[in-house]
Write an enzyme that holds these catalytic residues in place. Structure first.
Site, PDB file in Angstrom:
ATOM      1  N   ASN A 117       8.271 -61.993  47.049  1.00 40.38           N
ATOM      2  CA  ASN A 117       7.342 -61.215  47.727  1.00 40.38           C
ATOM      3  C   ASN A 117       6.600 -61.936  48.521  1.00 40.38           C
ATOM      4  OD1 ASN A 117       4.397 -60.290  47.338  1.00 40.38           O
ATOM      5  ND2 ASN A 117       5.020 -60.979  45.356  1.00 40.38           N
ATOM      6  N   PHE A 121      -0.903 -58.394  50.807  1.00 43.70           N
ATOM      7  CA  PHE A 121      -1.895 -57.440  50.494  1.00 43.70           C
ATOM      8  C   PHE A 121      -1.836 -56.055  51.433  1.00 43.70           C
ATOM      9  CE2 PHE A 121      -5.065 -60.801  48.722  1.00 43.70           C
ATOM     10  CZ  PHE A 121      -4.250 -61.232  47.770  1.00 43.70           C
ATOM     11  N   SER A 180      -2.923 -65.432  45.493  1.00 39.55           N
ATOM     12  CA  SER A 180      -1.686 -65.053  46.056  1.00 39.55           C
ATOM     13  C   SER A 180      -1.222 -66.148  47.061  1.00 39.55           C
ATOM     14  CB  SER A 180      -1.779 -63.627  46.571  1.00 39.55           C
ATOM     15  OG  SER A 180      -0.801 -63.498  47.662  1.00 39.55           O
ATOM     16  N   ASN A 182       0.366 -65.509  49.874  1.00 34.85           N
ATOM     17  CA  ASN A 182       0.657 -64.801  51.076  1.00 34.85           C
ATOM     18  C   ASN A 182      -0.283 -64.288  51.965  1.00 34.85           C
ATOM     19  OD1 ASN A 182       3.445 -64.801  50.101  1.00 34.85           O
ATOM     20  ND2 ASN A 182       2.897 -62.927  48.635  1.00 34.85           N
ATOM     21  N   THR A 183      -1.580 -65.123  51.442  1.00 32.31           N
ATOM     22  CA  THR A 183      -2.787 -64.733  52.455  1.00 32.31           C
ATOM     23  C   THR A 183      -3.336 -66.269  52.693  1.00 32.31           C
ATOM     24  OG1 THR A 183      -3.416 -62.429  51.662  1.00 32.31           O
ATOM     25  CG2 THR A 183      -5.118 -63.823  52.631  1.00 32.31           C
ATOM     26  N   LYS A 218      -8.062 -64.302  38.610  1.00 26.95           N
ATOM     27  CA  LYS A 218      -6.479 -64.592  38.478  1.00 26.95           C
ATOM     28  C   LYS A 218      -6.130 -66.111  39.165  1.00 26.95           C
ATOM     29  CE  LYS A 218      -1.962 -62.340  38.767  1.00 26.95           C
ATOM     30  NZ  LYS A 218      -1.296 -60.891  39.059  1.00 26.95           N
ATOM     31  N   ASN A 247      -0.366 -65.883  38.791  1.00 28.42           N
ATOM     32  CA  ASN A 247       0.276 -65.190  39.699  1.00 28.42           C
ATOM     33  C   ASN A 247       1.674 -66.017  40.040  1.00 28.42           C
ATOM     34  OD1 ASN A 247       0.381 -63.675  42.363  1.00 28.42           O
ATOM     35  ND2 ASN A 247      -1.979 -63.834  42.402  1.00 28.42           N
TER      36      ASN A 247
END
Length: 352
Positions: A117, A121, A180, A182-183, A218, A247
């Site tokens: 994925n 967010f 994450s 993805n940011t 996390k 994560n």
């Protein structure tokens, strides 16, 4: 099994995010009223005393909960609890609403029981989540809130502070998500000096809201072991209540899926079975480092009762899952709880 047939014949042919939308719509329609939820909860929710655990100042019916990522906007917490999760972590929630990355942004790798994925967010923001969490909840629902950085926010600390101030009064615990992939730049906040300041800032937000709840961080599975140790030491030094490990990973090592299909899936965080070994290794390292002083929440590659039990035996206080739920369907939480209760009882009787 009906779910397996549905998944193989229908859902696998549909974009993963579309299928997720269908699933959450079914939750809303099927478990949208308190009367129906109570009936379902009587059948599916964990009730075995062997599963009960006290952690983070909370009495939980089971150590197995749902990880952040499934219910990004806190729209389904009562329904998910009715299906059998001992607690639900919502989010990741950002201070401001944002659409996330362009679709497609979630891809299944069925041969590996995994997901890729790069959602980014996507969520309706802290105000929308707060409005939902302010509504009356079913008595048994326990909710953690996972907070992250708004992509366009120029000041990460202020962004996290705003989310904490808005959501702490409505959460049973908060999780700072700095892991994450993805940011852009988010994982840089795992560096000890940056993370120390961020923890202090989130606590300022809770003080502003005049409600302090347990606070966890996390972390990523891709950290070097020395960095895992450094975060563990920081958690002890700053008085964090716990750590969530781990994560998703940016690694693609050891996958059974055809390399061309993996490449076509693109960038993003990998979750599911391939994450299990590293997640378990990080858990063991953390527990050895922190002793009994922190709550450790283990997540990554948990799909069977034996997986969950192995995490508890390795030092996890609580266990979370997400991809296992996606692949195994709505009755999976209840099956997991029954299997976990059986393992706990066998261990207590000395048969394992």
């Amino acid at each position: 099994m009906i779910w397996r047939l549905l998944f193989d014949r229908v859902l696998r042919r549909v974009d993963a995010e579309t299928a997720h939308g269908w699933g959450t719509a079914a939750l809303r329609l099927g478990l949208g009223t308190p009367l129906v939820r109570r009936a379902v909860r009587r059948v599916l929710a964990p009730r075995d005393p062997a599963l009960r655990v006290r952690a983070l100042g909370l009495d939980l019916p089971s150590p197995l909960g749902l990880a952040a990522g499934f219910d990004k906007d806190a729209a389904h917490v009562d329904a998910l609890t009715a299906l059998g999760f001992g607690f639900v972590e919502v989010g990741t929630v950002t201070a401001l609403p944002q659409p996330g990355n362009a679709r497609p942004r979630m891809v299944r790798l069925p041969a590996d029981r995994a997901l890729v994925n790069r959602m980014g967010f996507n969520n309706a923001g802290a105000e929308a989540a707060a409005a939902r969490l302010s509504a009356p909840r079913d008595r048994t629902t326990i909710v953690g809130v996972n907070i992250g950085k708004t992509k366009r926010a120029p000041d990460a600390a202020a962004d996290y502070r705003a989310s904490a101030a808005r959501l702490a009064p409505l959460a049973d615990y908060l999780v700072i998500n700095v892991s994450s992939p993805n940011t852009p730049g988010l994982r840089d906040l795992q560096a000890v000096d940056a993370l120390r300041g961020l923890i202090a800032t989130v606590r300022e937000g809770m003080e502003q809201a005049q409600r302090t709840v347990p606070l966890l961080v996390k972390i990523a599975p891709d950290l070097a072991d020395d960095d895992v140790d450094a975060i563990a030491d920081l958690a002890l030094a700053t008085g964090l209540d716990g750590l969530v490990a781990t994560n998703t990973t940016i690694s693609r090592d050891g996958l059974r899926t055809d390399p061309a299909q993996v490449a076509a899936a693109g960038a993003g965080g990998l979750s599911g079975a391939p994450l299990a070994d590293r997640s378990l290794a990080v858990l063991r390292r953390l527990r050895e480092r922190v002793g009994d002083d922190l709550v450790l929440v283990s997540v990554g590659g948990v799909e069977t009762p034996e997986d969950a039990w192995a995490r508890l035996q390795a030092g996890a206080t609580l266990v979370q899952a997400y991809t296992g739920f996606v692949y195994n369907g709505p009755l999976w939480p209840a099956r997991m709880q029954r299997g976990l209760a059986r393992l706990a009882r066998e261990a207590r009787s000395g048969s394992r």
